[in-house]
Each structure stands twice: as structure tokens, then as C-alpha cells.
Design an enzyme around this catalytic site. Structure first.
Site, PDB file in Angstrom:
ATOM      1  N   ASP A  52       0.840  -1.190   0.000  1.00  0.00           N
ATOM      2  CA  ASP A  52       0.000   0.000   0.000  1.00  0.00           C
ATOM      3  C   ASP A  52       0.880   1.246   0.000  1.00  0.00           C
ATOM      4  OD1 ASP A  52      -2.924   1.082   0.702  1.00  0.00           O
ATOM      5  OD2 ASP A  52      -1.479   2.204   1.902  1.00  0.00           O
ATOM      6  N   TYR A  57       3.400   9.622  -0.231  1.00  0.00           N
ATOM      7  CA  TYR A  57       4.302   8.922   0.691  1.00  0.00           C
ATOM      8  C   TYR A  57       5.774   9.039   0.276  1.00  0.00           C
ATOM      9  CZ  TYR A  57       0.222   6.407   2.643  1.00  0.00           C
ATOM     10  OH  TYR A  57      -0.961   6.063   3.233  1.00  0.00           O
ATOM     11  N   LYS A  87      -2.603   6.015  -4.129  1.00  0.00           N
ATOM     12  CA  LYS A  87      -3.678   6.933  -3.749  1.00  0.00           C
ATOM     13  C   LYS A  87      -3.487   8.314  -4.377  1.00  0.00           C
ATOM     14  CE  LYS A  87      -3.656   4.697   0.786  1.00  0.00           C
ATOM     15  NZ  LYS A  87      -2.224   4.332   0.828  1.00  0.00           N
ATOM     16  N   HIS A 120      -7.423   9.514  -1.570  1.00  0.00           N
ATOM     17  CA  HIS A 120      -6.746   9.429  -0.270  1.00  0.00           C
ATOM     18  C   HIS A 120      -7.600  10.019   0.858  1.00  0.00           C
ATOM     19  CE1 HIS A 120      -2.375   9.144   1.396  1.00  0.00           C
ATOM     20  NE2 HIS A 120      -3.253   8.805   2.307  1.00  0.00           N
ATOM     21  N   GLN A 189     -10.813   2.349   2.737  1.00  0.00           N
ATOM     22  CA  GLN A 189      -9.699   2.163   3.667  1.00  0.00           C
ATOM     23  C   GLN A 189      -9.829   3.196   4.779  1.00  0.00           C
ATOM     24  OE1 GLN A 189      -5.037   3.090   3.557  1.00  0.00           O
ATOM     25  NE2 GLN A 189      -5.612   1.655   1.929  1.00  0.00           N
ATOM     26  N   SER A 216      -3.589   1.837  10.187  1.00  0.00           N
ATOM     27  CA  SER A 216      -3.282   2.079  11.601  1.00  0.00           C
ATOM     28  C   SER A 216      -3.906   1.029  12.525  1.00  0.00           C
ATOM     29  CB  SER A 216      -3.755   3.484  12.003  1.00  0.00           C
ATOM     30  OG  SER A 216      -3.124   3.926  13.171  1.00  0.00           O
ATOM     31  N   PRO A 217      -3.808  -0.264  12.183  1.00  0.00           N
ATOM     32  CA  PRO A 217      -4.427  -1.294  13.034  1.00  0.00           C
ATOM     33  C   PRO A 217      -3.755  -1.437  14.397  1.00  0.00           C
ATOM     34  CG  PRO A 217      -3.044  -2.315  11.373  1.00  0.00           C
ATOM     35  CD  PRO A 217      -3.115  -0.860  11.024  1.00  0.00           C
ATOM     36  N   LYS A 291     -13.780  -9.240  26.072  1.00  0.00           N
ATOM     37  CA  LYS A 291     -12.919  -8.265  26.771  1.00  0.00           C
ATOM     38  C   LYS A 291     -12.512  -7.128  25.836  1.00  0.00           C
ATOM     39  CE  LYS A 291     -10.952 -11.536  30.115  1.00  0.00           C
ATOM     40  NZ  LYS A 291      -9.726 -12.285  30.529  1.00  0.00           N
ATOM     41  N   GLN A 293     -14.192  -6.023  23.350  1.00  0.00           N
ATOM     42  CA  GLN A 293     -15.365  -5.181  23.102  1.00  0.00           C
ATOM     43  C   GLN A 293     -15.545  -4.103  24.175  1.00  0.00           C
ATOM     44  OE1 GLN A 293     -16.135  -6.024  19.635  1.00  0.00           O
ATOM     45  NE2 GLN A 293     -18.014  -5.213  20.503  1.00  0.00           N
TER      46      GLN A 293
END
Length: 324
Positions: A52, A57, A87, A120, A189, A216-217, A291, A293
Site C-alpha cells: 500500500d 508517501y 492513492k 486518499h 480504507q 493504523s491497526p 474483553k 469489546q
């Protein structure tokens, strides 16, 4: 041996690997281009096939060089073995600027097509260029969703983008786009992690046949501008990781993956690259999910940079259409 990552079938009829490698700079600048090429080669060897990038960037050229080298070295057979996303930056979201911007991205990548081309941000800026991450509040002007998307559809029809999508669109903005789109976005995204679960967005996109991809997980772990420590320093994840003998990132990434969402994770460290792929052969328990959640919710990126009293967005609430 490289990890084999499962894929999802997009509404465009193309498959996308469910784990991708992000290439955005987290420091003020990226590593030198030769070093960046080497990093992307390491990622190919680890098993990443989905990359990605974005015009802004500064990683497109290095990524293109790395893919060419990987083919030359036999690490992958051909361009078709990888899934490349880029993007369209906010300075280029006028209808007439979209196709030229895509062609510049393709030139930097040294490729004939993108697998996925995104808008983007749902914003337009009157000054600047797509080679620097710079947002000046006063430069934000009204964004023509319809005109921009028509140009994105043209990119698709020309075969320059096999799928087209959006980033950071609220449910409201997606609804606006869908009222006039002849080709629906394949992907939205968005920021998504255990501390920003995006439940409304997931339900909406599932209903509309749009795949959700998570940037950004890991909460960007305190990076200035949008990051926080809500994921990496979370006591619930620490406890699960300890008892599972996993890393905190592995637990966080596994949770996102279990939501049916593709995960865009970034590390330029070879060991962590491999660790971040090791989320496929185990599951979180119902108790662990319960937990998770209970973790308080907080969007990391509020969108203040797009807000100005005289602009189209006068508050973060307006920018996100109340979806804060």
C-alpha cells in the site's frame, strides 16, 4: 518459506491479499531509496504480496524498483503476483487532475496499471503538490465527490486501475458517492483498531458490498499527528498476549482480521515483518473478544487539519459527518 496470505474477492472481480504492507513515512522522511528497496525485498521474502503506497508517501519509486528486482531474482514470477495500491492526493482531486496524477504514480512505480487506486481523503486543496504531506487548513476548498469519482471511473475503464476505492470516507459520504456512481468503490480504507472498531462502517459496507481495509491497526503507537498508545499499551491486549504467548501486535492484528477486514501493517524491521504475518493459524476466544469489546473507543485522527472557519469543514464533526 514465505507465508501464504488468504485473499478476498472484491466487487470488481479481483482478489486482494488480506494482509498488506504499508509504506507511509512515520518519521519525517523515509530511509534512503536503496535501503527502502531492500526493505521491500525483505517483505517479499517474508510473504507480503500486497503493498500500500501513495503519491504523497514518497515510496512509489522504491516500491517499483523492489518489484522489478524481485521478478529478476525469481522471488515472484511476474507483476501479476503482487497487489499494488496507490492513492490520489488532495491537491489532485479536481476531475481533470485525476488521470494525470495516476499516470505520474504509474511512471514512478514503473508499472502499466495499479491493482487498486484510492481517493486518499474526501478533501480538495488549492495549493501544494502530491509529493509532500502538507495540509494547510486555509487551502481546503469544496470537494466535488461526483466529479472526482467520474474521473476515477475513467481510470478504471482505461485499465489503468483494476479496482478503484476511497479512503477515510464516512458512511454519509459513501452514500453520496453511491447515488451517482456507475462503478461502486471496491474498498473503503479507514482507521480501524481495537480502540476504534468502526462497527457502523463495517455494517454499512457489508450491506453495500464494499470491502473495508484497516490502516493504523496498531493505533500508530503515538506517532505525532494521528497516533496514540490506545492499542500498544492496552492492558486487555497485554493480558491476552501474555496468556497466548503472542505479541501485542499479533493480538491486535488478529482481532481486525477476524472482522473480515484486510489489515495494512507497517514495520521496516525484518523480524517484526514476519511476526505481523503470524496471525493466520489461531483464533481469539469468545471470552477474549468480549474483553476487547469493552475497550474504550477513540478515533486517532480527528481531521483538524481539514477544518477552517471559512472552509467546507468547520469542525471535525462536520468532516466525519458526525461519525466521531
Amino acid at each position: 518459506m514465505a507465508m501464504l496470505v488468504p485473499t478476498v474477492m472484491l466487487n470488481s472481480g479481483h482478489e486482494m491479499p488480506l494482509i498488506g504492507m504499508g509504506t507511509a513515512p512515520t518519521a519525517p522522511t523515509l530511509p534512503p531509496i536503496d535501503q527502502l528497496v531492500s526493505i521491500f525485498i525483505d517483505a517479499i521474502e517474508a510473504g507480503y504480496r500486497h503493498f500500500d503506497t501513495a503519491a504523497v508517501y514518497g515510496s512509489e519509486e522504491a516500491l517499483g524498483r523492489a518489484m522489478a528486482e524481485a521478478i529478476q531474482r525469481g522471488l515472484i514470477k511476474s507483476r501479476e503476483d503482487v497487489f499494488i495500491t496507490s492513492k490520489l492526493w488532495c491537491t489532485e482531486t479536481h476531475h481533470d487532475l485525476v488521470l494525470p496524477a495516476l499516470k505520474r504514480s504509474l511512471a514512478r512505480l514503473g508499472m502499466d496499471y495499479l491493482d487498486l487506486y484510492h481517493i486518499h481523503w474526501p478533501a480538495r486543496m488549492k495549493n501544494g503538490n502530491d509529493q509532500e504531506i502538507k495540509v494547510v487548513n486555509e487551502d481546503v476548498i469544496p470537494f466535488d465527490i461526483r466529479g472526482t469519482w467520474e474521473a476515477m471511473e475513467e481510470c478504471y475503464k482505461l485499465g489503468l486501475a483494476k479496482s478503484i476505492g476511497v479512503c477515510n470516507f464516512s458512511c454519509t459520504k459513501l452514500s453520496q458517492l453511491l447515488t451517482h456512481a456507475t462503478i461502486p468503490p471496491a474498498v473503503n480504507q479507514v482507521e480501524m483498531h481495537v480502540a476504534w472498531r468502526q462497527e457502523k462502517m463495517l455494517a454499512f459496507c457489508k450491506e453495500k458490498g464494499i470491502h473495508v481495509s484497516a490502516w493504523s491497526p496498531l493505533g500508530a503507537n503515538g506517532i505525532p499527528f494521528w497516533g496514540n498508545h490506545a492499542v500498544m499499551q492496552n492492558s486487555v491486549l497485554k493480558d491476552i498476549a501474555f496468556h497466548r504467548q503472542k505479541t501485542i501486535p499479533q493480538v491486535a492484528l488478529r482481532w481486525v482480521y477476524e472482522q473480515g477486514v484486510s489489515v495494512l501493517v507497517k514495520s521496516f524491521n525484518k523480524d517484526r515483518m514476519r511476526e505481523n504475518l503470524q496471525i493466520l493459524d489461531w483464533e481469539l476466544s469468545n471470552e477474549e473478544n468480549a474483553k476487547i469489546q469493552e475497550i474504550p473507543q477513540c478515533r486517532g485522527f480527528k481531521g483538524e487539519v481539514f477544518v477552517h472557519p471559512d472552509g467546507p469543514y468547520k469542525s471535525p464533526d462536520e468532516f466525519w459527518d458526525g461519525e466521531l
